[in-house]
Design a protein around this motif. Structure first.
Motif, mmCIF file in Angstrom:
data_model
loop_
_atom_site.group_PDB
_atom_site.id
_atom_site.type_symbol
_atom_site.label_atom_id
_atom_site.label_comp_id
_atom_site.label_asym_id
_atom_site.label_seq_id
_atom_site.Cartn_x
_atom_site.Cartn_y
_atom_site.Cartn_z
ATOM 1 N N GLY A 64 -2.331 7.308 1.397
ATOM 2 C CA GLY A 64 -1.373 8.277 1.926
ATOM 3 C C GLY A 64 0.060 7.769 1.926
ATOM 4 O O GLY A 64 0.378 6.755 1.300
ATOM 5 N N THR A 67 5.744 8.083 0.060
ATOM 6 C CA THR A 67 6.070 7.555 -1.268
ATOM 7 C C THR A 67 5.030 8.020 -2.285
ATOM 8 O O THR A 67 5.379 8.493 -3.377
ATOM 9 C CB THR A 67 6.147 6.016 -1.233
ATOM 10 O OG1 THR A 67 6.886 5.623 -0.085
ATOM 11 C CG2 THR A 67 6.803 5.469 -2.481
ATOM 12 N N GLY A 155 0.519 2.918 -1.267
ATOM 13 C CA GLY A 155 1.829 2.598 -0.718
ATOM 14 C C GLY A 155 1.752 1.320 0.108
ATOM 15 O O GLY A 155 0.678 0.747 0.294
ATOM 16 N N ILE A 156 2.898 0.869 0.579
ATOM 17 C CA ILE A 156 2.963 -0.293 1.487
ATOM 18 C C ILE A 156 3.894 0.117 2.619
ATOM 19 O O ILE A 156 4.941 0.717 2.375
ATOM 20 C CB ILE A 156 3.538 -1.548 0.778
ATOM 21 C CG1 ILE A 156 2.727 -1.896 -0.484
ATOM 22 C CG2 ILE A 156 3.582 -2.752 1.735
ATOM 23 C CD1 ILE A 156 3.396 -2.942 -1.371
ATOM 24 N N GLY A 157 3.500 -0.206 3.852
ATOM 25 C CA GLY A 157 4.342 0.160 4.986
ATOM 26 C C GLY A 157 4.610 -1.035 5.883
ATOM 27 O O GLY A 157 3.929 -2.061 5.794
ATOM 28 N N MET A 162 3.871 1.718 10.846
ATOM 29 C CA MET A 162 2.647 2.449 10.521
ATOM 30 C C MET A 162 1.782 2.654 11.765
ATOM 31 O O MET A 162 1.215 3.720 11.955
ATOM 32 C CB MET A 162 1.845 1.717 9.441
ATOM 33 C CG MET A 162 2.495 1.708 8.085
ATOM 34 S SD MET A 162 3.029 3.337 7.505
ATOM 35 C CE MET A 162 1.477 4.197 7.399
ATOM 36 N N ARG A 165 3.328 5.423 13.626
ATOM 37 C CA ARG A 165 3.090 6.691 12.949
ATOM 38 C C ARG A 165 1.672 7.183 13.173
ATOM 39 O O ARG A 165 1.426 8.376 13.275
ATOM 40 C CB ARG A 165 3.329 6.505 11.446
ATOM 41 C CG ARG A 165 4.567 7.224 10.969
ATOM 42 C CD ARG A 165 4.997 6.762 9.620
ATOM 43 N NE ARG A 165 4.056 7.116 8.565
ATOM 44 C CZ ARG A 165 4.333 6.946 7.259
ATOM 45 N NH1 ARG A 165 5.501 6.452 6.896
ATOM 46 N NH2 ARG A 165 3.457 7.261 6.350
ATOM 47 N N ALA A 185 -1.190 -1.867 4.200
ATOM 48 C CA ALA A 185 -1.559 -1.123 2.993
ATOM 49 C C ALA A 185 -3.012 -0.721 3.097
ATOM 50 O O ALA A 185 -3.824 -1.482 3.633
ATOM 51 C CB ALA A 185 -1.350 -1.986 1.740
ATOM 52 N N PHE A 186 -3.345 0.461 2.640
ATOM 53 C CA PHE A 186 -4.686 1.079 2.701
ATOM 54 C C PHE A 186 -5.448 0.761 3.985
ATOM 55 O O PHE A 186 -6.632 0.424 3.952
ATOM 56 C CB PHE A 186 -5.509 0.792 1.424
ATOM 57 C CG PHE A 186 -5.382 -0.599 0.846
ATOM 58 C CD1 PHE A 186 -6.146 -1.641 1.345
ATOM 59 C CD2 PHE A 186 -4.483 -0.863 -0.184
ATOM 60 C CE1 PHE A 186 -6.024 -2.915 0.832
ATOM 61 C CE2 PHE A 186 -4.359 -2.141 -0.705
ATOM 62 C CZ PHE A 186 -5.137 -3.177 -0.183
ATOM 63 N N LYS A 225 11.741 -2.124 4.110
ATOM 64 C CA LYS A 225 10.327 -2.485 3.912
ATOM 65 C C LYS A 225 10.169 -3.840 3.237
ATOM 66 O O LYS A 225 9.029 -4.256 2.958
ATOM 67 C CB LYS A 225 9.652 -1.447 3.010
ATOM 68 C CG LYS A 225 9.124 -0.223 3.713
ATOM 69 C CD LYS A 225 8.215 0.532 2.744
ATOM 70 C CE LYS A 225 7.827 1.872 3.306
ATOM 71 N NZ LYS A 225 7.012 2.626 2.340
HETATM 72 O O1 G3H Z 1 0.444 2.422 3.783
HETATM 73 C C1 G3H Z 1 1.642 2.587 3.713
HETATM 74 C C2 G3H Z 1 2.231 3.853 4.006
HETATM 75 O O2 G3H Z 1 1.380 4.847 3.583
HETATM 76 C C3 G3H Z 1 3.603 4.001 3.473
HETATM 77 O O3 G3H Z 1 4.115 5.243 3.866
HETATM 78 O O4 G3H Z 1 5.404 5.846 1.856
HETATM 79 O O5 G3H Z 1 5.669 7.125 3.947
HETATM 80 O O6 G3H Z 1 6.544 4.813 3.782
HETATM 81 P P1 G3H Z 1 5.519 5.767 3.330
#
Ligand code: G3H
Length: 256
Positions: A64, A67, A155-157, A162, A165, A185-186, A225
């Motif tokens: 998800g 990005t 993606g990477i957060g 995260m 969120r 990530a994941f 990030k």
């Molecule tokens: O796992 C990482 C996130 O899904 C990144 O979310 O692309 O909204 O920053 P983003």
């Protein structure tokens, strides 16, 4: 100047690739923290790279985030393979619907008339519920798709961003802080060395399955990030193709 800029990117791409021992790095101009159009450029580049990796019947596990969601509008320009299957790599999260893996794979599939498989399960469940779930035929099938995914797109957060969120509990946030989680990530949280320090127990894709996948495409930009990206990339699978923006790349290079 334009040529200078791309030559400059080429050098940064090589520096980042060598530092983290990954397969390829691609940088798009701009800074997605400040400019939404940079995120769209990331999405465009990722769609192109994905298109180049696929065979007619590839299975692509997708996570998800905004990005990854930004790839959707660019898919049709680069991919014309209707037998593809997009797999939601994660279950339902406490996040906005449009950035959840399930929504994203449905959207991707619709845009290019391909197929998708969703995983409508809560992300967090008790050990007891988990043990029962993994015995269900439909879940077993999803797990076997993860084990055989041709491509993982993720993606990477930032770890704490995260967690916020996802409306993580205070206990979970305290645990992440104690274990010095930096990147996510994941569904896994990683410390600065890239070691997993916490994970959500879920039937979504597992780290081992990502490591097994022949192609892994990581997409993340924005200088905010950079630490999270650096942490994750420290131990990222060597087959990772990393697509980022100038903002994150410059900060990563300065940290080298
Ligand atoms: O796992 C990482 C996130 O899904 C990144 O979310 O692309 O909204 O920053 P983003």
């Amino acid at each position: 100047d334009f040529i200078q800029q791309w030559v400059g990117f080429d050098e940064m791409e090589q520096q980042i690739r060598l530092k983290y021992g990954i397969s390829k790095v691609m940088i798009v101009p701009g800074e997605s923290d400040q400019d939404e159009s940079t995120k769209s450029l990331l999405g465009q580049r990722a769609a192109k790279v994905l298109g180049e990796c696929l065979t007619d019947r590839s299975y692509i596990a997708v996570t998800g985030g905004s990005t990854i969601a930004s790839i959707g509008p660019h898919l049709a320009a680069f991919i014309d393979k209707k037998q593809l299957t997009f797999l939601a790599a994660r279950g339902g999260m406490n996040e906005k619907a449009d950035v959840q893996a399930n929504t994203i794979v449905s959207n991707f599939a619709e845009r290019i008339h391909a197929k998708s498989k969703t995983l409508y399960l809560p992300e967090q469940m008790s050990d007891q519920a988990y043990d029962m779930m993994v015995k269900e035929p439909i879940i077993k099938e999803m797990i076997s798709h993860y084990e055989n995914a041709d491509v993982v797109l993720h993606g990477i957060g930032d770890a704490l961003d995260m967690a916020n969120r996802r409306q993580a509990s205070e206990t979970e946030v305290a645990l992440l802080t104690k274990n010095k989680a930096v990147g996510e990530a994941f569904g896994y949280y990683f410390n600065a060395k890239g070691e997993p320090v916490h994970r959500i127990k879920t039937v979504g894709i597992q780290l081992e399955q990502v490591e097994q996948s022949p192609i892994v495409i990581a997409v993340a930009g924005g200088s905010s990030k950079a630490s999270a990206i650096g942490a994750y990339l420290n131990k990222a699978p060597s087959q990772t193709i990393f697509i980022t923006d100038e903002g994150a790349a410059k900060k990563l290079v300065n940290q080298l």
